[in-house]
Motif scaffolding. Sequence first.
Motif, PDB file in Angstrom:
ATOM      1  N   PRO A 136      -3.150   1.913  -1.890  1.00 15.63           N
ATOM      2  CA  PRO A 136      -3.692   0.642  -2.009  1.00 15.63           C
ATOM      3  C   PRO A 136      -3.299  -0.359  -0.811  1.00 15.63           C
ATOM      4  CG  PRO A 136      -1.813   0.762  -3.723  1.00 15.63           C
ATOM      5  CD  PRO A 136      -1.822   2.164  -3.047  1.00 15.63           C
ATOM      6  N   GLN A 137      -2.118   0.112  -0.039  1.00 15.85           N
ATOM      7  CA  GLN A 137      -1.646  -0.593   1.152  1.00 15.85           C
ATOM      8  C   GLN A 137      -2.404  -0.018   2.634  1.00 15.85           C
ATOM      9  OE1 GLN A 137       0.097  -3.220   0.697  1.00 15.85           O
ATOM     10  NE2 GLN A 137      -0.008  -2.700  -1.700  1.00 15.85           N
ATOM     11  N   ALA A 138      -3.375   0.849   2.387  1.00 10.68           N
ATOM     12  CA  ALA A 138      -3.914   1.864   3.493  1.00 10.68           C
ATOM     13  C   ALA A 138      -4.760   0.660   4.204  1.00 10.68           C
ATOM     14  CB  ALA A 138      -4.612   2.765   2.801  1.00 10.68           C
ATOM     15  N   SER A 139      -5.021   1.241   5.595  1.00 10.81           N
ATOM     16  CA  SER A 139      -5.914   0.429   6.340  1.00 10.81           C
ATOM     17  C   SER A 139      -7.429   1.217   6.374  1.00 10.81           C
ATOM     18  CB  SER A 139      -5.440   0.962   7.810  1.00 10.81           C
ATOM     19  OG  SER A 139      -4.166   0.267   8.305  1.00 10.81           O
ATOM     20  N   VAL A 140      -7.546   2.278   5.380  1.00  8.28           N
ATOM     21  CA  VAL A 140      -9.024   2.788   5.642  1.00  8.28           C
ATOM     22  C   VAL A 140      -9.137   2.906   3.843  1.00  8.28           C
ATOM     23  CG1 VAL A 140     -10.258   4.868   5.717  1.00  8.28           C
ATOM     24  CG2 VAL A 140      -8.495   4.213   7.642  1.00  8.28           C
ATOM     25  N   MET A 141     -10.235   2.407   3.669  1.00  4.48           N
ATOM     26  CA  MET A 141     -10.763   2.489   2.220  1.00  4.48           C
ATOM     27  C   MET A 141     -12.191   3.511   2.263  1.00  4.48           C
ATOM     28  SD  MET A 141     -11.307  -0.098  -0.871  1.00  4.48           S
ATOM     29  CE  MET A 141     -11.920   0.393  -2.234  1.00  4.48           C
TER      30      MET A 141
END
Length: 292
Positions: A136-141
């Motif tokens: 959930p802290q990712a730069s890509v969703m």
Amino acid sequence: MTAASPKNRSELADLLAFYASAGVDEALEDAPVNRFAEATPRPAERAPAPAAPPRENKAPDQAEASTGLDASRVPDAPARSVPATATVPDEAQAALARQMAAGASTLDALRQHMASFDGCNLKFTAKNLVFADGNPQASVMLVGEAPGRDEDIEGLPFVGRSGRLLDRMLAAIGLDRTCVYIANVIPWRPPGNRTPTPHETEICRPFIERQIELVNPKVLINLGGPSAKTLLNTSEGILRLRGNWRVHTTASGVAIPAMPTLHPAYLLRTPAHKKLAWRDFLEVKAKLREVG
């Protein structure tokens, strides 16, 4: 058309299979039966039937025209009206979904609200809520359309054949599920993997929009046309949309660069278009370098 009598069990099975493939799923009697009439008395109690009056020409929308029913014996019914279609969402449920989504201050709270939400009929035929997978802290969703059978069983998005292809696509640009976050517009599997109706999509839309807002990725990837159309507010087809940067704007006004691309399930059916998705993922890789 009268079918020949089957001579053995094998022929009977073949005949039934033919009827099933032709859409015949209900046995009918030779003579029409008025199902609206009261129960028919036993033969000993049955009175002689009166002579039938001459048949009148009736408008096509009257009961007798298409069903063979005696319209005079059909119970009183309200005036004919156009039924509600799936393109008109249940505004009460959509409003409740917006209220519950807006009230979630964390992803855990959002998941709890979605689990308790009963306003979408898909919830009652699905095995699991398919909320998300990844970091959930990712730069890509990445956002797809809806879970399939494997996803419904495991409660995670993109775990079947299309999920394995997606993993390879991510690996090709140096990413994996520890550095991306994956969800769907619809969190419950539609029965038989059918396409979600506009009604169902509109009811679920507030949840995925809030999910994107809470994750706040630097880049959004729309996997397939339904995801792109829903989250980018467009009616263009995915082959026209893909490869061109768009913007998804959250409720709080944050503009997130969005790349529409082809869904992995589509690529499994049309492998010649994998080269198009590869170009799109290279664009994502370049954008990530640009935004840091």
